[in-house]
Design an enzyme around this catalytic site. Structure first.
Site, short mmCIF file in Angstrom:
data_model
loop_
_atom_site.label_atom_id
_atom_site.label_comp_id
_atom_site.label_asym_id
_atom_site.label_seq_id
_atom_site.Cartn_x
_atom_site.Cartn_y
_atom_site.Cartn_z
N ASP A 1 -3.72 -10.87 -0.76
CA ASP A 1 -4.35 -9.87 -1.42
C ASP A 1 -5.06 -10.07 -2.74
OD1 ASP A 1 -2.95 -7.30 -0.22
OD2 ASP A 1 -1.24 -8.08 -0.79
N ASP B 1 -5.44 -3.99 5.94
CA ASP B 1 -5.70 -3.87 4.69
C ASP B 1 -6.71 -4.98 4.16
OD1 ASP B 1 -3.32 -2.79 5.78
OD2 ASP B 1 -2.42 -2.52 3.70
N1 GLY Z 1 -1.86 -2.73 1.25
C1 GLY Z 1 -0.53 -2.13 1.29
C2 GLY Z 1 -0.77 -0.78 1.17
O1 GLY Z 1 -1.64 -0.01 1.68
O2 GLY Z 1 0.60 -0.04 1.27
#
Ligand code: GLY
Length: 400
Positions: free
Chosen positions: A120, A179
């Protein structure tokens, strides 16, 4: 006689044309007013949010049972959204108090440039320091972004040409989640701005693997692919979605925004086509409500009574504006119109918090992880961030 008819026809066409311009300008003026008003409201809300968050932490959500703001440390995947949102608000209000809060929060975030515990880093370090560098061109911020890109690249697994999202855990062996497309912006930006060219290669390889493996024939994506690093085989799962066959809304939004962004940097037509195909999936889906705020999953069991996810709507609104720049004519206009519809709905009292309420967050009704009963029907920092980004883009790209 004939001459008079011809003259009158020209006059009618001319008046219609002038009328259309006038109408367009009025529409734009309304939107400009709405956006300016939203940024002013946001400045006040975020000053309140700042008071609810200890100096060493970042905001997460407002718990709708306790009515308390929940916070996280700077390693949480959402930690970059608060400083990033503050910077967008500052940019559109010139409010020095907001800038001071942003600087204070960036200072506690900076150390995470070395974090390698998950994928992330893009959300954490580019949404924060990327905006800071865009605005102030401070070389130290660029250094932070460059270091974060190197940290993210440690998670690249050449065997599967993908970045590993989360570490091995009880559920997954080598999970790669949709994501992750969002975190590629950090890598591409660094390569484009004098950094290591291998980062671009990693981003392209990852996007190509996602294109090949993550998507179904209808252009919806799994949330997670769980890879076997020895064989390269994978299994598609929907960790945050309703079930393994469903289309989790925020995941579709991440993929849509991600492939549009890939086209910005790489200019490969296959990314543009993918973004267009996902846009069609989203905009034409029979379960997309008329007001364009998606249910938390396109296949949620109790549609039309399922909860909506304002965060997915914000991400889609922002992505549509970028896609409108790479397309033309009616198609491009349709993306702008859809984005505007979403922004207007999110800015209505159904989704926008009343001043002084919602703990200081802007939007209500986000859905974090429905099946885990975590952050359900609550504000989310990324919902606010992409809502602000969508309005910023609308102002810069549509109204200027
Ligand atoms: N990246 C985690 C979410 O979108 O909940």
């Amino acid at each position: 006689m004939k001459l008079t008819i011809a003259r009158n026809s020209i006059l009618v066409v001319f008046l219609l044309f002038v009328g259309m311009i006038g109408y367009g300008q009025a529409g734009n003026k309304d939107m400009e007013k709405l956006i300016d008003q939203q940024f002013k409201l946001a400045a006040n809300q975020y000053k309140l949010l700042e008071k609810n968050v200890p100096d060493s932490m970042m905001p997460k959500t407002l718990n709708n049972k306790t009515n308390k703001v929940e916070v996280s440390n700077t390693k949480w995947w959402c930690s970059g959204f608060f400083p990033g949102s503050l910077l967008y608000i500052y940019e559109h209000t010139n409010d020095q108090e907001i800038l001071n809060i942003a600087k204070k929060r960036l200072a506690i975030q900076e150390k995470e440039k070395h974090y390698t515990g998950n994928h992330d880093l893009g959300f954490m370090m580019y949404c924060s320091f990327g905006n800071a560098y865009r605005l102030f061109k401070n070389p130290a911020d660029k250094n932070t972004i460059d270091t974060a890109a190197a940290s993210l690249t440690t998670r690249y697994r050449p065997q599967i040409k993908s970045i590993q999202s989360w570490n091995k855990n009880q559920n997954f062996n080598c999970p790669v989640i949709i994501d992750n497309m969002m975190n590629l912006e950090l890598l591409l930006w660094v390569s484009q701005n004098g950094g290591d060219q291998r980062f671009r290669e990693v981003a392209i390889n990852h996007a190509n693997s996602t294109l090949k493996n993550h998507y179904r024939a209808d252009h919806s994506a799994f949330h997670v692919l769980d890879y076997n690093l020895e064989t390269g085989n994978f299994v598609g799962k929907n960790h945050q979605g309703f079930n393994d066959a469903s289309a989790w809304s925020r995941g579709q939004a991440w993929g849509f925004y991600g492939f549009t962004m890939m086209y910005r940097f790489v200019k490969d037509e296959k990314y543009l086509q993918q973004a267009r195909d996902i846009a069609q999936f989203l905009l034409k889906h029979p379960n997309m409500p008329a007001d364009m705020i998606p249910y938390w999953d396109f296949n949620a069991p109790n549609i039309p009574n399922a909860l909506r996810d304002a965060s997915a709507a914000s991400i889609i609104a922002s992505g549509l504006l970028e896609l409108s720049r790479y397309t033309s004519g009616k198609e491009s206009k349709s993306y702008v119109a859809a984005s505007r519809k979403i922004i207007e709905k999110l800015a209505s009292e159904e989704y926008l918090a009343k001043p002084g309420e919602n703990g200081g967050f802007l939007l209500k009704h986000g859905v974090g992880f429905f099946l885990a009963n975590s952050e359900v029907d609550q504000p989310l920092t990324y919902g606010d961030y992409y809502f602000l980004e969508a309005m910023h883009r609308y102002k810069e790209w549509v109204l200027k």
